[in-house]
Write a protein that holds these residues in place. Structure first.
Motif, short mmCIF file in Angstrom:
data_model
loop_
_atom_site.label_atom_id
_atom_site.label_comp_id
_atom_site.label_asym_id
_atom_site.label_seq_id
_atom_site.Cartn_x
_atom_site.Cartn_y
_atom_site.Cartn_z
N GLY A 57 0.75 -1.36 0.05
CA GLY A 57 0.17 -0.01 0.09
C GLY A 57 0.86 1.32 0.02
N ASP A 59 2.06 5.17 1.34
CA ASP A 59 2.52 5.46 2.84
C ASP A 59 1.46 5.56 3.85
OD1 ASP A 59 4.95 5.26 1.56
OD2 ASP A 59 5.60 7.28 1.63
N GLN A 62 -0.69 2.76 4.57
CA GLN A 62 0.18 2.03 5.40
C GLN A 62 0.06 2.40 6.81
OE1 GLN A 62 4.01 1.49 3.87
NE2 GLN A 62 5.02 0.80 5.56
N CYS A 88 5.32 -6.32 1.04
CA CYS A 88 5.73 -5.04 1.10
C CYS A 88 5.34 -4.39 2.03
CB CYS A 88 5.31 -4.62 -0.48
SG CYS A 88 6.35 -3.15 -0.82
N ALA A 89 4.44 -3.44 1.92
CA ALA A 89 3.91 -2.28 3.14
C ALA A 89 3.67 -3.18 4.25
CB ALA A 89 2.92 -1.74 2.78
N GLN A 92 6.59 -4.34 5.92
CA GLN A 92 7.40 -3.17 6.91
C GLN A 92 6.66 -2.96 8.16
OE1 GLN A 92 7.47 0.16 4.21
NE2 GLN A 92 8.64 -0.86 2.37
N ASN A 141 7.85 -2.46 -6.10
CA ASN A 141 7.62 -0.88 -6.01
C ASN A 141 7.57 -0.56 -4.68
OD1 ASN A 141 6.75 1.73 -6.52
ND2 ASN A 141 4.93 0.88 -7.48
N GLY A 143 9.94 2.28 -1.55
CA GLY A 143 11.18 3.15 -1.31
C GLY A 143 11.93 2.78 0.02
N GLY A 144 11.30 1.56 0.67
CA GLY A 144 11.84 1.31 1.73
C GLY A 144 13.21 0.21 1.57
N HIS A 182 5.07 -8.14 -5.39
CA HIS A 182 3.92 -8.13 -5.86
C HIS A 182 3.56 -9.09 -6.76
CE1 HIS A 182 2.84 -4.53 -3.38
NE2 HIS A 182 4.13 -4.23 -3.50
N1 GLN Z 1 4.80 2.50 1.06
C1 GLN Z 1 6.09 1.49 1.08
C2 GLN Z 1 7.39 1.97 0.34
O1 GLN Z 1 7.10 2.75 -0.62
C3 GLN Z 1 5.47 0.04 0.66
C4 GLN Z 1 5.07 0.37 -0.87
C5 GLN Z 1 4.23 -0.90 -1.38
O2 GLN Z 1 3.80 -1.67 -0.61
N2 GLN Z 1 4.45 -1.27 -2.39
O3 GLN Z 1 8.21 1.46 0.66
#
Ligand code: GLN
Length: 237
Positions: A57, A59, A62, A88-89, A92, A141, A143-144, A182
């Protein structure tokens, strides 16, 4: 009845990861396992379940999903015996802290000793990870950049893309599996869907050949044969 709960698809549903639940349900039913898939949306109680799914998801959503999981007793549900598969999100959020745009750090649910900071660039594109000798394909996809505590086992070794840090992807504990992939990743990797189902049901599953097997081989060729062109360090080392 095997209950699969999709957590907050209204917040963590931007990347099609809800398809993971559909794949698990179809593959379980094909083997005669009775499945109920239940979406938990904002404001709903988190029920007991055999398996919880968390997707990717943006930011802001999330952060909100993380708050709802903490308030809703998610960690207690897992400690009662639930398995978790997170993308992913979702990955995290399971850690101790994560940062989103602007670099502020937020507390995760703390189920796993892992923490996420912002990487130097966003990582977008094809993704492949070697998981105990098997290729897992998908796309990423995010940024983390995620680091793992000394006792936490990564889920796989990155072949194409960044995953956690350009070296490894995700993490796994006996009941928690997390990846940056994903796809939906369980649609693209039928072997992984079956591995997860076996772990959750505690039973070996008979093979269930389908068109997904051929598509998996085609995706492996399309993604991993270009590995020599790819920077595996994510620009960090
Ligand atoms: N928001 C988080 C990031 O950019 C996770 C993105 C995602 O779930 N694709 O790192």
């Amino acid at each position: 009845m095997l209950r699969v709960v999709v957590l907050y698809p209204d917040l963590l549903g931007t990347y099609g990861d809800g398809g993971n639940a559909m794949v698990l349900a179809a593959r379980a039913r094909a083997r005669g396992v009775d499945v109920e898939v239940h979406d938990v949306t904002i404001g709903e109680v988190i029920p007991r379940a055999a398996l919880y799914l968390l997707g990717g998801g943006e930011d802001g959503p999330q952060r909100l999903a993380c708050d709802l999981l903490v308030d809703g007793g998610f960690v207690d549900r897992v400690e009662e015996g639930g398995h978790v598969f997170a993308v992913c999100a979702g990955l995290q959020i399971l850690g101790t802290t994560f940062s989103i745009e602007g670099d502020a750090s937020y507390r995760g649910v703390g189920l796993v000793d892992a923490w996420t900071t912002r990487g130097p660039t966003r990582s977008v594109g094809n993704f492949a990870t070697l998981v105990r000798g098997r290729m897992m394909v998908g796309f990423e996809n995010h940024g983390g950049v995620t680091e793992l505590g000394d006792n936490v086992e990564p889920f796989g070794d990155v072949v194409v893309g960044r995953g956690n840090d350009g070296i490894v992807d995700g993490f796994r504990t006996p009941r928690v599996t997390a990846t940056y992939a994903h796809g939906p990743v369980l649609a693209q990797n039928p072997w992984l869907a079956d591995e997860l189902l076996s772990a959750v049901t505690g039973q070996a599953l008979a093979p269930w050949p389908s068109v997904a097997d051929r598509l998996y081989v085609e995706r492996c060729d399309a993604v991993s044969t270009r590995r020599s062109d790819v920077d595996r360090t994510g620009g960090r080392r």
